[in-house]
Design a protein around this motif. Structure first.
Motif, PDB file in Angstrom:
ATOM      1  N   TYR A 184      38.190  50.275  45.040  1.00 16.33           N
ATOM      2  CA  TYR A 184      39.438  49.894  45.549  1.00 16.33           C
ATOM      3  C   TYR A 184      39.965  51.170  46.224  1.00 16.33           C
ATOM      4  CZ  TYR A 184      44.368  48.658  46.282  1.00 16.33           C
ATOM      5  OH  TYR A 184      45.400  48.409  47.052  1.00 16.33           O
ATOM      6  N   ASN A 185      40.457  51.019  47.490  1.00 15.31           N
ATOM      7  CA  ASN A 185      41.206  52.081  48.199  1.00 15.31           C
ATOM      8  C   ASN A 185      42.260  51.247  49.019  1.00 15.31           C
ATOM      9  OD1 ASN A 185      41.825  53.856  50.256  1.00 15.31           O
ATOM     10  ND2 ASN A 185      39.772  54.309  50.908  1.00 15.31           N
ATOM     11  N   GLU A 186      43.549  51.846  48.726  1.00 19.60           N
ATOM     12  CA  GLU A 186      44.698  51.263  49.635  1.00 19.60           C
ATOM     13  C   GLU A 186      44.528  51.397  51.217  1.00 19.60           C
ATOM     14  OE1 GLU A 186      48.844  51.266  47.551  1.00 19.60           O
ATOM     15  OE2 GLU A 186      47.896  53.219  47.482  1.00 19.60           O
ATOM     16  N   ASP A 187      43.696  52.157  51.603  1.00 20.77           N
ATOM     17  CA  ASP A 187      43.792  52.528  53.090  1.00 20.77           C
ATOM     18  C   ASP A 187      43.034  51.191  53.715  1.00 20.77           C
ATOM     19  OD1 ASP A 187      44.855  54.877  52.934  1.00 20.77           O
ATOM     20  OD2 ASP A 187      42.950  55.966  52.977  1.00 20.77           O
ATOM     21  N   ILE A 188      42.016  50.529  53.028  1.00 23.85           N
ATOM     22  CA  ILE A 188      41.234  49.297  53.298  1.00 23.85           C
ATOM     23  C   ILE A 188      41.992  48.027  52.769  1.00 23.85           C
ATOM     24  CG2 ILE A 188      39.248  50.466  54.030  1.00 23.85           C
ATOM     25  CD1 ILE A 188      38.177  49.275  51.150  1.00 23.85           C
ATOM     26  N   ASP A 189      43.188  48.092  51.770  1.00 21.53           N
ATOM     27  CA  ASP A 189      43.747  46.913  51.502  1.00 21.53           C
ATOM     28  C   ASP A 189      44.805  46.719  52.100  1.00 21.53           C
ATOM     29  OD1 ASP A 189      44.095  44.806  49.744  1.00 21.53           O
ATOM     30  OD2 ASP A 189      45.317  45.819  48.140  1.00 21.53           O
ATOM     31  N   VAL A 190      44.698  46.262  53.488  1.00 19.31           N
ATOM     32  CA  VAL A 190      45.642  45.752  54.175  1.00 19.31           C
ATOM     33  C   VAL A 190      45.158  44.679  55.170  1.00 19.31           C
ATOM     34  CG1 VAL A 190      46.786  48.024  54.461  1.00 19.31           C
ATOM     35  CG2 VAL A 190      45.027  47.608  55.993  1.00 19.31           C
ATOM     36  N   LYS A 210      43.136  46.018  28.088  1.00 14.03           N
ATOM     37  CA  LYS A 210      44.336  46.934  28.518  1.00 14.03           C
ATOM     38  C   LYS A 210      44.381  46.837  30.253  1.00 14.03           C
ATOM     39  CE  LYS A 210      45.147  51.777  28.846  1.00 14.03           C
ATOM     40  NZ  LYS A 210      44.545  53.183  28.412  1.00 14.03           N
ATOM     41  N   ALA A 211      43.434  47.095  30.885  1.00 14.93           N
ATOM     42  CA  ALA A 211      43.372  46.938  32.336  1.00 14.93           C
ATOM     43  C   ALA A 211      43.789  45.976  32.832  1.00 14.93           C
ATOM     44  CB  ALA A 211      42.061  47.236  32.889  1.00 14.93           C
ATOM     45  N   ALA A 212      43.463  44.696  32.379  1.00 11.79           N
ATOM     46  CA  ALA A 212      43.740  43.373  32.853  1.00 11.79           C
ATOM     47  C   ALA A 212      45.280  43.174  32.535  1.00 11.79           C
ATOM     48  CB  ALA A 212      42.801  42.213  32.100  1.00 11.79           C
ATOM     49  N   GLY A 213      45.571  43.563  31.492  1.00 16.40           N
ATOM     50  CA  GLY A 213      47.164  43.437  30.934  1.00 16.40           C
ATOM     51  C   GLY A 213      48.035  44.312  31.867  1.00 16.40           C
ATOM     52  N   ILE A 214      47.649  45.518  32.323  1.00 17.20           N
ATOM     53  CA  ILE A 214      48.518  46.300  33.387  1.00 17.20           C
ATOM     54  C   ILE A 214      48.463  45.588  34.653  1.00 17.20           C
ATOM     55  CG2 ILE A 214      48.573  48.468  34.269  1.00 17.20           C
ATOM     56  CD1 ILE A 214      47.572  49.569  31.557  1.00 17.20           C
ATOM     57  N   ALA A 215      47.492  44.920  35.060  1.00 12.80           N
ATOM     58  CA  ALA A 215      47.194  44.297  36.134  1.00 12.80           C
ATOM     59  C   ALA A 215      47.894  43.023  36.359  1.00 12.80           C
ATOM     60  CB  ALA A 215      45.651  43.986  36.648  1.00 12.80           C
ATOM     61  N   GLY A 216      48.758  42.650  35.047  1.00  8.78           N
ATOM     62  CA  GLY A 216      49.353  41.298  35.304  1.00  8.78           C
ATOM     63  C   GLY A 216      48.836  40.265  34.235  1.00  8.78           C
ATOM     64  N   ALA A 217      47.709  40.270  34.015  1.00  7.92           N
ATOM     65  CA  ALA A 217      47.146  39.127  33.074  1.00  7.92           C
ATOM     66  C   ALA A 217      47.848  38.889  32.093  1.00  7.92           C
ATOM     67  CB  ALA A 217      45.624  39.286  33.135  1.00  7.92           C
ATOM     68  N   SER A 261      44.491  43.481  40.845  1.00 13.84           N
ATOM     69  CA  SER A 261      45.762  43.659  40.690  1.00 13.84           C
ATOM     70  C   SER A 261      46.979  43.839  41.749  1.00 13.84           C
ATOM     71  CB  SER A 261      45.756  45.094  39.850  1.00 13.84           C
ATOM     72  OG  SER A 261      45.385  46.105  40.667  1.00 13.84           O
ATOM     73  N   ARG A 262      46.341  43.874  42.958  1.00 12.60           N
ATOM     74  CA  ARG A 262      47.031  44.152  44.095  1.00 12.60           C
ATOM     75  C   ARG A 262      47.216  42.617  45.011  1.00 12.60           C
ATOM     76  NH1 ARG A 262      49.027  48.896  42.519  1.00 12.60           N
ATOM     77  NH2 ARG A 262      47.475  50.618  42.838  1.00 12.60           N
ATOM     78  N   PRO A 263      48.550  42.540  45.409  1.00 13.60           N
ATOM     79  CA  PRO A 263      49.650  43.772  45.522  1.00 13.60           C
ATOM     80  C   PRO A 263      50.376  43.698  44.407  1.00 13.60           C
ATOM     81  CG  PRO A 263      50.185  41.629  46.778  1.00 13.60           C
ATOM     82  CD  PRO A 263      48.736  41.486  46.443  1.00 13.60           C
ATOM     83  N   PHE A 264      50.744  44.942  43.874  1.00 11.59           N
ATOM     84  CA  PHE A 264      51.557  45.241  42.626  1.00 11.59           C
ATOM     85  C   PHE A 264      52.378  43.981  42.272  1.00 11.59           C
ATOM     86  CE2 PHE A 264      54.508  47.078  39.867  1.00 11.59           C
ATOM     87  CZ  PHE A 264      53.561  47.443  38.792  1.00 11.59           C
ATOM     88  N   GLY A 265      52.174  43.406  41.042  1.00 12.65           N
ATOM     89  CA  GLY A 265      53.133  42.550  40.723  1.00 12.65           C
ATOM     90  C   GLY A 265      52.928  41.199  41.042  1.00 12.65           C
ATOM     91  N   ALA A 266      52.168  41.094  42.283  1.00 13.89           N
ATOM     92  CA  ALA A 266      51.619  39.647  42.696  1.00 13.89           C
ATOM     93  C   ALA A 266      50.174  39.353  43.094  1.00 13.89           C
ATOM     94  CB  ALA A 266      52.400  39.489  43.855  1.00 13.89           C
ATOM     95  N   GLY A 267      49.319  40.275  42.191  1.00 13.44           N
ATOM     96  CA  GLY A 267      48.102  40.317  42.239  1.00 13.44           C
ATOM     97  C   GLY A 267      47.184  38.891  41.878  1.00 13.44           C
ATOM     98  N   ALA A 268      46.468  38.640  41.942  1.00 17.04           N
ATOM     99  CA  ALA A 268      45.616  37.306  41.774  1.00 17.04           C
ATOM    100  C   ALA A 268      45.371  37.127  40.099  1.00 17.04           C
ATOM    101  CB  ALA A 268      43.947  37.186  42.235  1.00 17.04           C
ATOM    102  N   LEU A 269      45.653  38.337  39.453  1.00 19.19           N
ATOM    103  CA  LEU A 269      45.583  38.067  37.951  1.00 19.19           C
ATOM    104  C   LEU A 269      46.875  38.096  37.242  1.00 19.19           C
ATOM    105  CD1 LEU A 269      43.041  40.919  36.772  1.00 19.19           C
ATOM    106  CD2 LEU A 269      42.666  38.449  36.690  1.00 19.19           C
ATOM    107  N   ALA A 270      48.176  38.158  38.070  1.00 24.17           N
ATOM    108  CA  ALA A 270      49.337  37.861  37.522  1.00 24.17           C
ATOM    109  C   ALA A 270      49.534  36.764  36.904  1.00 24.17           C
ATOM    110  CB  ALA A 270      50.282  38.247  38.914  1.00 24.17           C
ATOM    111  N   GLY A 271      49.916  36.774  35.552  1.00 22.86           N
ATOM    112  CA  GLY A 271      50.238  35.634  34.851  1.00 22.86           C
ATOM    113  C   GLY A 271      48.967  34.641  34.328  1.00 22.86           C
ATOM    114  N   LYS A 272      47.844  35.193  34.958  1.00 23.76           N
ATOM    115  CA  LYS A 272      46.581  34.350  34.606  1.00 23.76           C
ATOM    116  C   LYS A 272      46.202  34.459  33.176  1.00 23.76           C
ATOM    117  CE  LYS A 272      44.900  33.014  38.133  1.00 23.76           C
ATOM    118  NZ  LYS A 272      44.828  31.896  38.813  1.00 23.76           N
TER     119      LYS A 272
END
Length: 185
Positions: free
Chosen positions: A48-54, A132-139, A98-109
């Motif tokens: 993961y690299n924010e520079d290519i996540d556009v 832990k990581a999945a929870g922080i990612a919004g799952a 987990s990205r975009p933060f708060g609205a990633g594909a795991l959010a609420g999943k």
């Protein structure tokens, strides 16, 4: 009635890994109304690299992972334990999801974590880290889903997990928890 889709991400990249075999056993023991899809390309996703996540730059493998997670009703992470923690490939997949933060594909999943490892505890440290990581990612992490098979290299040396009655029984419990957590179709 539509089938419930469970996206399964295997943290081990080895084709014959015991966790890949566990994922196959899960797929083979899915209830009729559940479609278990094992995502095959975690090893092809760049770190993961924010520079290519556009827009216009997201690597195809990362975009495919996000799409698969978005289309799934639930997510199942199947992880070995690497040096007491989650393998880099699985953590990287969680980071992309987990990205975009708060609205990633795991959010609420609804998301569960299972696995097998060589050690006597079956990889519980890695499973805890993945939760832990999945929870922080919004799952919506299903904390009560537990399936940690110890001694994997010996236990599954000559027996596939699909042929291990104890493992198959535990898989049924995983599906019961996933069904209870899945949104109504």
């Amino acid at each position: 009635m539509t089938k419930s889709k469970v996206l399964t991400l295997v943290g081990s990249l080895r084709a014959e890994s015991t966790n890949q075999k566990l994922a196959e056993a899960i797929q083979l023991n899915a209830p009729e109304q559940v479609d278990v899809v094992i995502h095959e390309s975690l090893g092809n996703i760049p770190f993961y690299n924010e520079d290519i996540d556009v827009e216009g730059k997201v690597p195809a493998a990362a975009a495919a992972l996000r799409s698969a997670a978005s289309e799934a009703d639930t997510v199942l992470l199947v992880t070995p334990e690497h040096n007491g923690t989650v393998p880099a490939a699985l953590k990287n997949a969680i980071d992309w999801l987990s990205r975009p933060f708060g609205a990633g594909a795991l959010a609420g999943k609804p998301t569960a974590v299972v696995g097998t490892a060589f050690g006597q505890y079956g990889g519980v440290w890695a499973q805890d880290e993945a939760r832990k990581a999945a929870g922080i990612a919004g799952a919506q992490v299903l904390e009560d889903v537990k399936l940690a098979v110890p001694g994997s290299m010996v236990r599954f040396a000559e027996v596939h997990p699909k042929d291990d009655a104890e493992v198959v029984e535990q898989i049924k419990g995983v599906f019961d928890a996933l069904a209870a957590a899945a949104p109504a179709a």
